[in-house]
Motif scaffolding. Structure first.
Motif, mmCIF file in Angstrom:
data_model
loop_
_atom_site.group_PDB
_atom_site.id
_atom_site.type_symbol
_atom_site.label_atom_id
_atom_site.label_comp_id
_atom_site.label_asym_id
_atom_site.label_seq_id
_atom_site.Cartn_x
_atom_site.Cartn_y
_atom_site.Cartn_z
ATOM 1 N N SER A 57 0.833 -1.200 0.000
ATOM 2 C CA SER A 57 0.000 0.000 0.000
ATOM 3 C C SER A 57 0.871 1.255 0.000
ATOM 4 O O SER A 57 0.632 2.187 -0.773
ATOM 5 N N GLU A 58 1.880 1.270 0.881
ATOM 6 C CA GLU A 58 2.802 2.408 0.938
ATOM 7 C C GLU A 58 3.564 2.576 -0.367
ATOM 8 O O GLU A 58 3.743 3.694 -0.856
ATOM 9 N N MET A 59 4.031 1.473 -0.925
ATOM 10 C CA MET A 59 4.799 1.527 -2.165
ATOM 11 C C MET A 59 3.957 2.142 -3.281
ATOM 12 O O MET A 59 4.439 2.987 -4.033
ATOM 13 N N SER A 61 1.424 4.181 -2.999
ATOM 14 C CA SER A 61 1.131 5.599 -2.785
ATOM 15 C C SER A 61 2.385 6.462 -2.874
ATOM 16 O O SER A 61 2.338 7.580 -3.385
ATOM 17 N N ASP A 62 3.520 5.938 -2.401
ATOM 18 C CA ASP A 62 4.763 6.714 -2.426
ATOM 19 C C ASP A 62 5.431 6.729 -3.804
ATOM 20 O O ASP A 62 6.122 7.693 -4.145
ATOM 21 N N ARG A 63 5.231 5.649 -4.557
ATOM 22 C CA ARG A 63 5.871 5.545 -5.877
ATOM 23 C C ARG A 63 4.807 5.228 -6.920
ATOM 24 O O ARG A 63 4.617 4.066 -7.306
ATOM 25 N N THR A 66 5.087 2.744 -9.984
ATOM 26 C CA THR A 66 5.156 1.292 -9.811
ATOM 27 C C THR A 66 4.202 0.604 -10.782
ATOM 28 O O THR A 66 3.052 1.003 -10.923
#
Length: 191
Positions: A57-59, A61-63, A66
């Motif tokens: 989830s973080e990946m 939203s942060d990147r 992807t």
């Protein structure tokens, strides 16, 4: 984030629907499910799966760049590093594609597929809990039948069991020693 814990706070916005979709996709992935059930990641296998849900989830939203291939690489790497499992089938790619489709759908405000998957998950969970409770009920009935008519010895008193039957052994036939023509007795190995 555990799929079971999401019952308390149903998804209401795109981010929470995406988190729910990620959780459902990973909890439905047979390779990861087997690794968690078998504790291949150690006693904290379930926690590692939950961590993976949050990390993905973080990946995402942060990147935002992807893509499914990046996500597949992460899934394969985590399975290898955390669970000592080499995923050599197409399943990691399929899970990655499913998660990326959920991301695309939630970005467009479409939550139907995730909601449908969630409802299916709940039905399966209810069926499993119903089957488990039925098993426990049958098991409890069996225990009740075994104890009907018997005194309750839960007070820790010794119960007189009577004498145990004596073990009767049939006597072995003893082989006669063989004596050779010189008068020597043959020694035979025991079996």
């Amino acid at each position: 984030m555990d799929a079971q814990s999401t019952t308390a706070a149903p998804a209401t916005d795109a981010a929470s629907y995406l988190d729910l979709g990620i959780t459902l996709a990973l909890n439905s992935w047979p390779a990861l499910t087997l690794a968690v059930q078998s504790n291949w990641g150690g006693p904290t296998s379930s926690d590692k799966r939950d961590w993976l849900c949050g990390a993905i989830s973080e990946m995402l939203s942060d990147r935002p760049e992807t893509d499914a291939e990046d996500l597949e690489d992460v899934l394969i790497q985590v399975m290898n590093d955390e669970f000592d499992v080499v995923v050599d089938d197409e399943s990691a790619g399929n899970v990655a594609v499913q998660i990326m489709e959920f991301r695309e759908q939630t970005t467009q405000g479409e939550f139907g597929a995730i909601q449908e998957l969630w409802e299916t998950w709940q039905k399966k969970s209810q069926q499993k809990s119903t089957a488990t409770s039925m098993f426990k009920e049958v098991d409890a009935r069996d225990e009740d039948q075994e104890t009907d008519g018997e005194e309750d010895d839960s007070e820790g008193e010794d119960v007189e069991m009577g004498e145990a039957p004596a073990l009767v052994r049939a006597p072995r036939e003893k082989a006669e020693p063989e004596v050779d023509e010189d008068g020597f007795t043959m020694v035979k190995k025991k079996r």
